[in-house]
Design a protein around this motif. Sequence first.
Motif, PDB file in Angstrom:
ATOM      1  N   UNK A  17      29.109  25.297  60.237  1.00 63.32           N
ATOM      2  CA  UNK A  17      30.715  24.667  60.388  1.00 63.32           C
ATOM      3  C   UNK A  17      30.964  26.174  61.431  1.00 63.32           C
ATOM      4  N   UNK A  18      32.158  26.205  60.782  1.00 64.77           N
ATOM      5  CA  UNK A  18      32.482  27.693  61.458  1.00 64.77           C
ATOM      6  C   UNK A  18      32.333  27.932  62.253  1.00 64.77           C
ATOM      7  N   UNK A  19      31.010  28.565  61.905  1.00 64.41           N
ATOM      8  CA  UNK A  19      30.535  30.061  62.192  1.00 64.41           C
ATOM      9  C   UNK A  19      31.278  31.544  62.350  1.00 64.41           C
ATOM     10  N   UNK A  20      32.220  31.721  61.073  1.00 62.61           N
ATOM     11  CA  UNK A  20      33.597  32.974  60.769  1.00 62.61           C
ATOM     12  C   UNK A  20      32.527  33.255  59.592  1.00 62.61           C
ATOM     13  N   UNK A  21      32.108  34.437  60.076  1.00 61.42           N
ATOM     14  CA  UNK A  21      31.308  34.751  58.019  1.00 61.42           C
ATOM     15  C   UNK A  21      32.352  35.000  57.325  1.00 61.42           C
ATOM     16  N   UNK A  22      31.887  34.904  56.104  1.00 52.69           N
ATOM     17  CA  UNK A  22      32.844  34.691  54.884  1.00 52.69           C
ATOM     18  C   UNK A  22      32.563  36.202  54.112  1.00 52.69           C
ATOM     19  N   UNK A  23      33.785  36.748  53.773  1.00 49.47           N
ATOM     20  CA  UNK A  23      34.175  37.885  53.773  1.00 49.47           C
ATOM     21  C   UNK A  23      33.564  37.434  51.674  1.00 49.47           C
ATOM     22  N   UNK A  24      34.097  36.353  50.978  1.00 47.12           N
ATOM     23  CA  UNK A  24      34.299  36.329  50.241  1.00 47.12           C
ATOM     24  C   UNK A  24      33.699  34.337  50.215  1.00 47.12           C
ATOM     25  N   UNK A  25      33.001  34.075  49.298  1.00 43.67           N
ATOM     26  CA  UNK A  25      32.275  32.519  48.707  1.00 43.67           C
ATOM     27  C   UNK A  25      31.972  32.949  47.263  1.00 43.67           C
TER      28      UNK A  25
END
Length: 409
Positions: free
Chosen positions: A288-296
């Motif tokens: 999807x977005x390619x924006x890294x997660x800081x929290x998941x």
Amino acid sequence: MTVPHARSRTVVALLLAWCALALGLAPGAGAATDPAVWEELAPGVAYRSFERTASHGPVRVHLVSVDLRAEGVEVDLLYPGAVAAREPLSRLADARGAIAGVNGDFFNISEVQHPGVEATGAPVGPAIGGGRELKAAVPTGQRFGPALPPGTGTREVFGVGVDHRARMGRLALDGTVTDPAGSFPLGGLNQYALPVGAVGVFTADWGGASRGRAVCGTDADRAAPCASETYEVTVRGGRVVEVAERPGRGPVAEGTEVLVGREAGARRLRELTVGDRVRVRHRLVEEGSGVPYRFAVGGFPVLRDGAALPGLDTVTAAVRTAAGITPGGRGLLLMALDGAPGLRAGMTMAEVAGLLAASGASEGFSLDGGGSSTLVGRAPGDPAVTVRNHPSGGVERPVPNGIGVLSRR
């Protein structure tokens, strides 16, 4: 209650309007059930509870709204410092200084099908805390929890990116093991169940639980027997330092990686000998977005673009925990039902989706429910959080992780 910041007031006003219409609550219904009674926990964070009648009977809903645009507000993973460990949510929240939170992912709670094998307590899906990738998802057939909506699986996550926006997505493991004979795919990262024929890695993030559960069951059947062909290789400083026929237990030291293989994966690991050079690479990759997660945190979606997912259960009611995202990803809703006698009729998954939508969410995500359902909050000036709902087991169930709301103000 007056919620500070104009944008927070707008969010709350919308919530009240939607809830009053969708839940059939009349103004002046009384302090115990009136959705207009909000408690401010911190600027941009508010809590309320109210009662309603669901298809199976009366329920009490506990809800926390979070404005991610409010100064100092953050959301992160709560966990005990190890993937395969559990603690009550209130203890996890207090350890981080959280002002609110709910329990998180479904987890490996029992092993009645495998006598002599210990349950690890590790969660089902991927987990990221503070930007640190802690684990990947087990095969879908190895999960614990209610039936999944069609088209979903164990890689589903709910989280917040480094852009400070909340979203739902899927996280897959991308990894390789390179040894003197070449490279091969890595099939697991700190997971209580590995795919058939795979090699997985356990790091210091795993904790001290046995790694033996990782070779039990199959990709399609959690209750299938444990693999008869296994192998374990310990790597330290990039070199093999120990080998064993069966997966072991005990903490993995920092700078050490333990590779566990089953079937074809075990045969591949048997080619290694003490002293061989080995390099392990792994990362979690989003579709999807390619924006890294800081929290998941793991679970499964129930609401997308304001509509309930097709195929959601409309029959089975239970005490539930869920999370929602407001349009644009700048607001969160954390919800848990009460487990008190007389108010724990529960809701179906379809009803949970409807409740989240009625509360202003455009996206919704189911978390672990039943005896795990817990919502905590800390009022300004209080030294610790309090459990705002009544856990259905009478006391808090230890859980592997949760969603924590933090405030630097």
